[in-house]
Design a protein around this motif. Structure first.
Motif, PDB file in Angstrom:
ATOM      1  N   VAL A  36      -9.207   2.462  -7.405  1.00  0.00           N
ATOM      2  CA  VAL A  36      -8.086   1.533  -7.212  1.00  0.00           C
ATOM      3  C   VAL A  36      -7.877   1.495  -5.709  1.00  0.00           C
ATOM      4  N   THR A  37      -8.098   0.339  -5.110  1.00  0.00           N
ATOM      5  CA  THR A  37      -8.155   0.381  -3.653  1.00  0.00           C
ATOM      6  C   THR A  37      -7.912  -0.971  -3.008  1.00  0.00           C
ATOM      7  N   ARG A  38      -7.373  -0.914  -1.810  1.00  0.00           N
ATOM      8  CA  ARG A  38      -7.437  -2.098  -0.965  1.00  0.00           C
ATOM      9  C   ARG A  38      -8.893  -2.291  -0.603  1.00  0.00           C
ATOM     10  N   PHE A  63      -4.304  -7.343  -7.431  1.00  0.00           N
ATOM     11  CA  PHE A  63      -3.372  -6.241  -7.231  1.00  0.00           C
ATOM     12  C   PHE A  63      -2.589  -6.149  -8.519  1.00  0.00           C
ATOM     13  N   ASP A  64      -2.833  -5.114  -9.303  1.00  0.00           N
ATOM     14  CA  ASP A  64      -2.294  -5.050 -10.656  1.00  0.00           C
ATOM     15  C   ASP A  64      -1.825  -3.613 -10.925  1.00  0.00           C
ATOM     16  N   ALA A  84      -3.728  -0.416 -12.603  1.00  0.00           N
ATOM     17  CA  ALA A  84      -3.957   0.775 -11.771  1.00  0.00           C
ATOM     18  C   ALA A  84      -3.568   2.033 -12.554  1.00  0.00           C
ATOM     19  N   ASP A  93       4.986   3.334  -1.131  1.00  0.00           N
ATOM     20  CA  ASP A  93       5.195   4.498  -1.995  1.00  0.00           C
ATOM     21  C   ASP A  93       5.998   5.559  -1.252  1.00  0.00           C
ATOM     22  N   GLY A 104      -4.188   8.008  -3.834  1.00  0.00           N
ATOM     23  CA  GLY A 104      -5.004   7.841  -5.036  1.00  0.00           C
ATOM     24  C   GLY A 104      -5.542   9.154  -5.575  1.00  0.00           C
ATOM     25  N   LEU A 126     -10.754  -1.624  -9.311  1.00  0.00           N
ATOM     26  CA  LEU A 126      -9.650  -2.568  -9.155  1.00  0.00           C
ATOM     27  C   LEU A 126      -9.349  -2.649  -7.664  1.00  0.00           C
ATOM     28  N   GLY A 127      -9.467  -3.852  -7.113  1.00  0.00           N
ATOM     29  CA  GLY A 127      -9.239  -3.941  -5.674  1.00  0.00           C
ATOM     30  C   GLY A 127      -8.887  -5.349  -5.252  1.00  0.00           C
ATOM     31  N   SER A 128      -8.221  -5.435  -4.112  1.00  0.00           N
ATOM     32  CA  SER A 128      -7.973  -6.750  -3.549  1.00  0.00           C
ATOM     33  C   SER A 128      -7.945  -6.612  -2.041  1.00  0.00           C
ATOM     34  N   GLY A 150       0.812  -1.208   0.000  1.00  0.00           N
ATOM     35  CA  GLY A 150       0.000   0.000   0.000  1.00  0.00           C
ATOM     36  C   GLY A 150       0.846   1.259   0.000  1.00  0.00           C
ATOM     37  N   LEU A 208       2.323   2.971   2.206  1.00  0.00           N
ATOM     38  CA  LEU A 208       3.577   3.002   2.958  1.00  0.00           C
ATOM     39  C   LEU A 208       4.776   2.757   2.041  1.00  0.00           C
ATOM     40  N   TRP A 241       4.565   8.104 -11.493  1.00  0.00           N
ATOM     41  CA  TRP A 241       3.200   8.504 -11.859  1.00  0.00           C
ATOM     42  C   TRP A 241       3.272   9.692 -12.803  1.00  0.00           C
TER      43      TRP A 241
HETATM   44  P1  ADP Z   1      -3.508   2.777   1.359  1.00  0.00           P
HETATM   45  O1  ADP Z   1      -2.052   2.964   1.658  1.00  0.00           O
HETATM   46  O2  ADP Z   1      -4.401   2.982   2.531  1.00  0.00           O
HETATM   47  O3  ADP Z   1      -3.804   1.487   0.658  1.00  0.00           O
HETATM   48  P2  ADP Z   1      -3.181   5.017  -0.471  1.00  0.00           P
HETATM   49  O4  ADP Z   1      -4.165   5.774  -1.300  1.00  0.00           O
HETATM   50  O5  ADP Z   1      -2.319   5.825   0.438  1.00  0.00           O
HETATM   51  O6  ADP Z   1      -3.975   3.904   0.331  1.00  0.00           O
HETATM   52  O7  ADP Z   1      -2.190   4.207  -1.415  1.00  0.00           O
HETATM   53  C1  ADP Z   1      -2.620   3.121  -2.155  1.00  0.00           C
HETATM   54  C2  ADP Z   1      -1.564   2.787  -3.192  1.00  0.00           C
HETATM   55  O8  ADP Z   1      -1.686   1.414  -3.551  1.00  0.00           O
HETATM   56  C3  ADP Z   1      -1.740   3.584  -4.480  1.00  0.00           C
HETATM   57  O9  ADP Z   1      -0.485   3.683  -5.116  1.00  0.00           O
HETATM   58  C4  ADP Z   1      -2.676   2.670  -5.275  1.00  0.00           C
HETATM   59  O10 ADP Z   1      -2.591   2.912  -6.658  1.00  0.00           O
HETATM   60  C5  ADP Z   1      -2.135   1.300  -4.895  1.00  0.00           C
HETATM   61  N1  ADP Z   1      -3.139   0.220  -4.950  1.00  0.00           N
HETATM   62  C6  ADP Z   1      -4.124  -0.036  -4.054  1.00  0.00           C
HETATM   63  N2  ADP Z   1      -4.833  -1.131  -4.423  1.00  0.00           N
HETATM   64  C7  ADP Z   1      -4.289  -1.573  -5.566  1.00  0.00           C
HETATM   65  C8  ADP Z   1      -4.573  -2.676  -6.458  1.00  0.00           C
HETATM   66  N3  ADP Z   1      -5.579  -3.526  -6.213  1.00  0.00           N
HETATM   67  N4  ADP Z   1      -3.794  -2.834  -7.549  1.00  0.00           N
HETATM   68  C9  ADP Z   1      -2.770  -1.970  -7.796  1.00  0.00           C
HETATM   69  N5  ADP Z   1      -2.456  -0.923  -7.017  1.00  0.00           N
HETATM   70  C10 ADP Z   1      -3.193  -0.718  -5.905  1.00  0.00           C
END
Ligand code: ADP
Length: 459
Positions: A285-287, A342-343, A347, A25, A369, A315-317, A21, A23, A240
């Motif tokens: 794009v999200t957890r 997670f792709d 994303a 980045d 995001g 897109l999520g996992s 996630g 962190l 990005w």
């Molecule tokens: P968190 O750290 O709470 O997950 P953030 O928005 O701070 O949320 O960062 C999420 C990062 O992870 C972003 O770079 C986002 O693009 C990436 N990300 C989250 N879910 C996915 C996914 N399913 N596939 C690819 N990238 C993802």
């Protein structure tokens, strides 16, 4: 002072080597931004299976060295913190080993960091071990510490019975230490042992001092309020970058926006949606975690499905139950499409191809995001919380759409305000351009960290 300053970062994930996630980045980008300002940064990270680099340390960019901590049994696994069955049961052992090994590495290499900067619960024990073992030590004895909370909801809580694994005296297991309601709470250790605390946005640094967001630690945090600050994250503008992105070929930027329409059409194809430039294509794009407000999305889907011209790609996992409820909701609605994975490449294409980007978070320490989306000309639609509140505004000089109550009706209204704006071409152009022209680079945030390090050293 910045020039010549040495910082050691202890962190459990780092892009591009290992990521679950935001962190990762931060750990990937902040050291490089600090390096550009003339600091030397040593980042210590576990060597997970996904790390292919043979070198140790890796010279990453000017001033930045990455040190791997090796332990095949602990780190050569499929996941970073767990697998489909949940968190690994030996996480306390894994990350206490990591923290001890991180300090020993610095000691053995005679790296004398002025600042040790640890992140989240996985690295919190480094601060406890620094106190216990290295007070007065010739290499690490004068090091000051900063601890950053990226997400207060993940605290690393373990039963008291595991305390023996830590190799710390029982006096560290107290109200002023690692103990929290009879259990070991590693994050709390970070909160009490660090010289200074930061979170990743100003709004979140205030919110976490209240019961609604404090996850039980609001009292501890209120006590530390004078040494607690918020510094909003940047994004890695090289990774990005819509003008130079490996995940799609029709590049674009604020002054040459035409490629975006092509990426949108490709994205619609990729998700088997009708290829329609007039559709208002919303991306996520999200957890899949309760933090991210997906229950609101599930509730809003039937309402959004009735609105003509709205398409949504997710897109999520993560959480199984959320996966299932979203998949069920999408199945009955042809203009909504979902990919459970997670792709990273996908994303990038979603940020680039979508018109708007939805983040209805329950809470959001910073959120990357929304900033990534703006850089790709996708207008954020967000709930006003934490970093989303600090970075997205909806007014005459605003850059997105914002709703306050945690409520699916408010979400739908914000989406419809977005769609109305999308249909007014000039208004939309202004909005997307404003986002693409904004400075989300790490350099700005890194300068704030340097100021903070200087303040900690002067204290
Ligand atoms: P968190 O750290 O709470 O997950 P953030 O928005 O701070 O949320 O960062 C999420 C990062 O992870 C972003 O770079 C986002 O693009 C990436 N990300 C989250 N879910 C996915 C996914 N399913 N596939 C690819 N990238 C993802």
């Amino acid at each position: 002072m910045a020039k010549g300053m040495t910082v050691a970062m202890v962190v459990s994930e780092m892009a591009p080597f290992a990521k679950t996630g935001g962190l990762a980045d931060v750990a990937g980008a902040l050291p490089r931004a600090l390096g550009r300002l003339g600091l030397t940064v040593h980042v210590v990270v576990p060597r997970y299976r996904s790390v292919t680099s043979k070198e140790n340390p890796v010279f990453l960019s000017p001033g930045v060295h990455v040190h791997w901590v090796d332990h095949d049994g602990f780190f050569q696994r499929g996941g970073l913190y767990g697998d489909a069955r949940g968190d690994y049961s030996d996480n306390l052992e894994r990350f206490s080993f990591f923290c001890r090994a991180a300090l020993e590495r610095l000691r053995d290499l005679k790296i004398r960091p002025q600042i040790l900067h640890a992140h989240d619960w996985q690295a919190a024990l480094a601060l406890a071990y620094l106190r216990h073992r290295f007070t007065g030590h010739p290499v690490l004895g004068r090091t000051k510490t900063v601890f950053t909370i990226h997400n207060l909801a993940y605290q690393g809580v373990f039963p008291k019975e595991q305390y023996l694994h830590l190799g710390l005296p029982w006096e560290f297991f107290s109200m002023e230490g690692l103990e929290f309601y009879g259990r070991i709470n590693l994050l709390k250790g970070g909160l009490v042992f660090a010289d200074f605390l930061t979170t990743v946005s100003a709004a979140y640094s205030q919110e976490i001092q209240t019961p609604a967001f404090g996850e039980g630690l609001e009292g501890v945090l209120r006590k530390r309020a004078p040494t607690l600050a918020g510094i909003v994250n940047g994004i890695d503008v090289e990774i990005w970058n819509p003008a130079d992105d490996r995940a799609f070929k029709d590049h674009f930027d604020a002054d040459h926006p035409r490629g975006k329409a092509k990426v949108k059409a490709q994205l619609q194809k990729e998700f088997k949606l009708p290829v329609d430039p007039k559709a208002f294509l919303i991306g996520m794009v999200t957890r899949l975690a309760s933090q991210k407000g997906l229950d609101l999305v599930t509730l809003a889907l039937p309402l959004l499905a009735r609105e003509k011209g709205i398409q949504l790609v997710i897109l999520g996992s993560g959480d199984r139950a959320i996966e299932e409820s979203l998949t069920a909701a999408c199945r009955s609605t042809p203009r909504l499409a979902m990919r459970l994975a997670f792709d990273d490449g996908l994303a990038h294409r979603i940020y680039a191809g979508s018109d708007a980007f939805l983040m209805p978070s329950r809470y959001e320490p910073c959120g990357l995001g929304q900033m990534i989306a703006m850089r790709y000309g996708s207008v954020p639609i967000v709930r006003a919380t934490g970093g989303l509140r600090d970075t997205v505004t909806e007014d005459s000089r605003g850059n997105g759409f914002v709703f306050e109550p945690y409520d699916s009706g408010a979400l739908v209204d914000a989406v419809l305000r977005g769609r109305d704006a999308f249909e007014k071409k000039e208004r939309w152009k202004t909005l997307t351009r404003r986002g693409m022209k904004s400075d989300f680079s790490w350099d700005r945030s890194a300068r704030e960290y340097v100021k903070l390090y200087e303040k900690v050293l002067a204290a």
